[in-house]
Design a protein around this motif. Structure first.
Motif: not given
Length: 612
Positions: A140-143, A166-172, A177-179, A184-190
């Motif tokens: 997808r184009d976002q987390p 391809i790699p898979v990035i998993v965020a704990g 912080i509200e989910p 959105r923060m993870v989206d900004g980083i990735t």
């Protein structure tokens, strides 16, 4: 050729990719304000500096069909976008490569500097239109949130699938912080990894279930990001060093731009260097041949328009003398009808000549265009060959450096094993068997990535070794240090410098760092990464006489050490030999002033006679 971006994904066979891909390409061209009416097989000049080449492969019997669109903008040294696909019975696959300007030309005496390449619009358009897959995982184009047990099982199936490319990035989850804010923060980083990686965000509930199915070394702590590379084998403990983690400390303390750069560089390094899947690689080569064949086709046939006969026009009698003069000139009788026919024959010949000249010019123009395109293709292939030769030379140098590094470590290991054997023998002879064979050997910890190394500096793991350098220089090494051996080596160097500073402080030692490495006082040891052979106390005469080289090595220190806030650092350690990267650590020994050693630089090799 240096690929700045690559994505590879599949779509179900019923997605009708073969029919809809040309429409998606036309829409992409319109967005670029380029002509988009004709995307048929052939070579199309869209404007004076942009060429679209469309090549296809049709199997003679059963087999995959292939299609390629290659757009070269701002020739001769512009962006090249290559969209390739194959269509099969069970699924389709598409791969997109983006080559930035001058990607075939390395800087003089240096490796190619990476040029930033964002996620292409065509990739986002295709991900939005089609059901994109990498093995069993959605792309997808976002987390994507992992909120249910089914989501967890699908994620686990995906990261362990042998079909994953391809790699898979998993965020704990991030406590407090509200989910959606965390997503959105993870989206900004990735965000710059879209298409090159798939990102998933766990919730507190799904984290527990996710961890139950993984070795402890592969967990994703709260507020962290772990990148799972393909070929994950859980039965072997997962080999956690391959699957790097970004700690909560980094997410809290580093700027988002730096975090984005770290994640993007690591993912891109893997994406562009990993070979295409076998079926895509075979089709890619077939499409290369089809694209070359287009240039060898003869110029398009040119239709010569027939010359229409000039209609008969009655002559008006203007006098016998005039007709005689015309007849004499044309070589015919003075009959007005014969005179008119003679004139018509002359007009027809002139018209044929003009038509023939126009046709020949059109043929020359077509041949010139064909030769220009062929020359462009040959030039591009030559650049690719030269780039690959440069890459092979660099990889050969890195391999030689690694082989030397391995040999040096093997020698050091043999010396340590011999010393251990001797000490064990002495302990047993003296009745101290518990010292010879401790029940729980202590293995010293070491940071397994550069981000963790910087965290150790922040936490003052080495109280007398202070890092004053630019973290960006250090973090840029991350993409080249896949297993964390460089960060561990730097930790050993810093531990040795800490031992040196402490021994000076308590009066055990009065020499300099190099003397300490050669002959440490009793009770102090030097690590193999900080051996005297890997240390240089001064720079070469060339560096001392070169303004640029001196400027690069004039590095930050506290004003209490130098009122200007910087000082020329010559002393350095060789962290590793690795081609043109070959990282170094520069430091300034201020133990005589305030008891500290200041590390002003950890990064790739600075300018010297081999890089200037």
């Amino acid at each position: 050729m240096t690929i700045g971006y690559r994505t590879v994904f599949s779509t179900p066979a019923d997605s009708d990719l073969e029919r809809n891909l040309p429409q998606a390409v036309s829409q992409w061209l319109r967005h670029k304000r380029l002509p988009s009416q004709d995307v048929s097989v052939g070579t199309h000049s869209l404007n004076d500096s942009t060429v679209l080449t469309v090549a296809s492969h049709e199997p003679r019997g059963e087999g995959l069909r292939g299609l390629r669109y290659q757009l070269v903008e701002n020739k001769p040294e512009g962006w090249t976008s290559t969209i390739s696909a194959h269509f099969g019975i069970s699924n389709n696959r598409i791969w997109i490569d983006i080559e930035p300007p001058n990607s075939n030309r390395p800087l003089a005496g240096d490796v190619k500097r990476d040029q930033f390449v964002g996620v292409p619009r065509i990739v986002r358009d295709l991900l939005a239109e089609f059901h994109a897959l990498d093995g069993p995982l959605d792309i997808r184009d976002q987390p994507a949130f992992v909120t249910t047990a089914d989501d967890v099982h699908k994620l686990l199936e995906g990261i362990t699938s042998p079909e994953r490319h391809i790699p898979v990035i998993v965020a704990g989850p991030l406590p407090g912080i509200e989910p959606e804010s965390w997503r959105r923060m993870v989206d900004g980083i990735t965000r710059n990894t879209v298409g090159m990686a798939a990102t998933h965000v766990l919730t507190p509930e799904t984290t527990t279930l996710f961890h139950e199915n993984l070795p402890g070394s592969l967990t994703v702590p709260a507020g962290s990001l772990r990148t799972f590379l393909p070929d994950l084998k859980l039965e072997e403990g997962g080999n956690h060093r391959r699957h790097r983690i970004m700690s909560p400390h980094a997410l809290v303390n580093l700027d988002e731009k730096i975090l984005r750069r770290i994640v993007t560089n690591a993912v891109k390094e893997y994406a562009v260097s990993r070979p295409l899947p076998p079926s895509a690689l075979r089709m890619d080569r077939l499409l290369d041949r089809a694209q070359d064949a287009l240039l060898l086709q003869p110029a398009e046939s040119i239709t010569i328009a027939p010359v229409e006969s000039t209609p008969t026009v009655p002559l008006v009698d203007t006098g016998t003398d005039l007709l005689l003069q015309i007849a004499t000139t044309l070589g015919c009788s003075s009959n007005s009808r014969e005179i008119l026919e003679a004139i018509q024959r002359l007009v027809s010949v002139d018209a044929q000549r003009a038509a023939l000249a126009s046709t020949l010019q059109a043929m020359r123009d077509a041949q010139t265009l064909r030769e220009t395109r062929l020359a462009d293709r040959l030039s591009d292939q030559q650049h690719r060959i030269e780039s690959q030769q440069d890459s092979i030379a660099e990889l050969t140098k890195r391999q030689e450096d690694l082989q030397l590094e391995v040999a040096e470590r093997a020698d050091a290991t043999r010396r340590l094993e011999a010393e251990l054997s001797r000490l064990r023998h002495d302990a047993l002879v003296n009745g101290q068997g518990e010292l010879a064979y401790p029940s729980e050997p202590v293995v010293p910890e070491a940071p397994d990535q550069m981000e963790s190394l910087l965290e150790w500096f922040t936490n003052q793991v080495w109280p007398h070794v202070v890092f004053t350098g630019d973290p960006k220089d250090t973090l840029s090494l991350e993409q080249h240090d896949a297993l964390g051996s460089w960060s561990a080596a730097v930790a050993d160097i810093c531990a040795t410098l800490e031992d040196y500073a402490q021994s000076v402080q308590v009066g055990e030692f009065s020499g300099n760092v190099h003397q300490f490495l050669q002959n440490p006082p009793p009770g102090r040891t030097t690590r193999s990464a900080a051996s005297a052979g890997k240390h240089a106390a001064v720079e070469s005469e060339w560096v001392n006489n070169n303004k640029q080289a001196k400027r690069e090595r004039t590095l930050p220190v506290p004003p209490t050490i130098d009122p200007s806030g910087s000082t020329f650092m010559q002393a350095h350690f060789r962290i590793a030999n690795y081609g043109m990267i070959s990282p170094r650590l520069y430091y300034y020994d201020a133990t005589s002033l305030d008891g500290n050693v200041y590390v002003g630089y950890i990064g790739r090799h600075l300018t010297n006679t081999k890089t200037s």
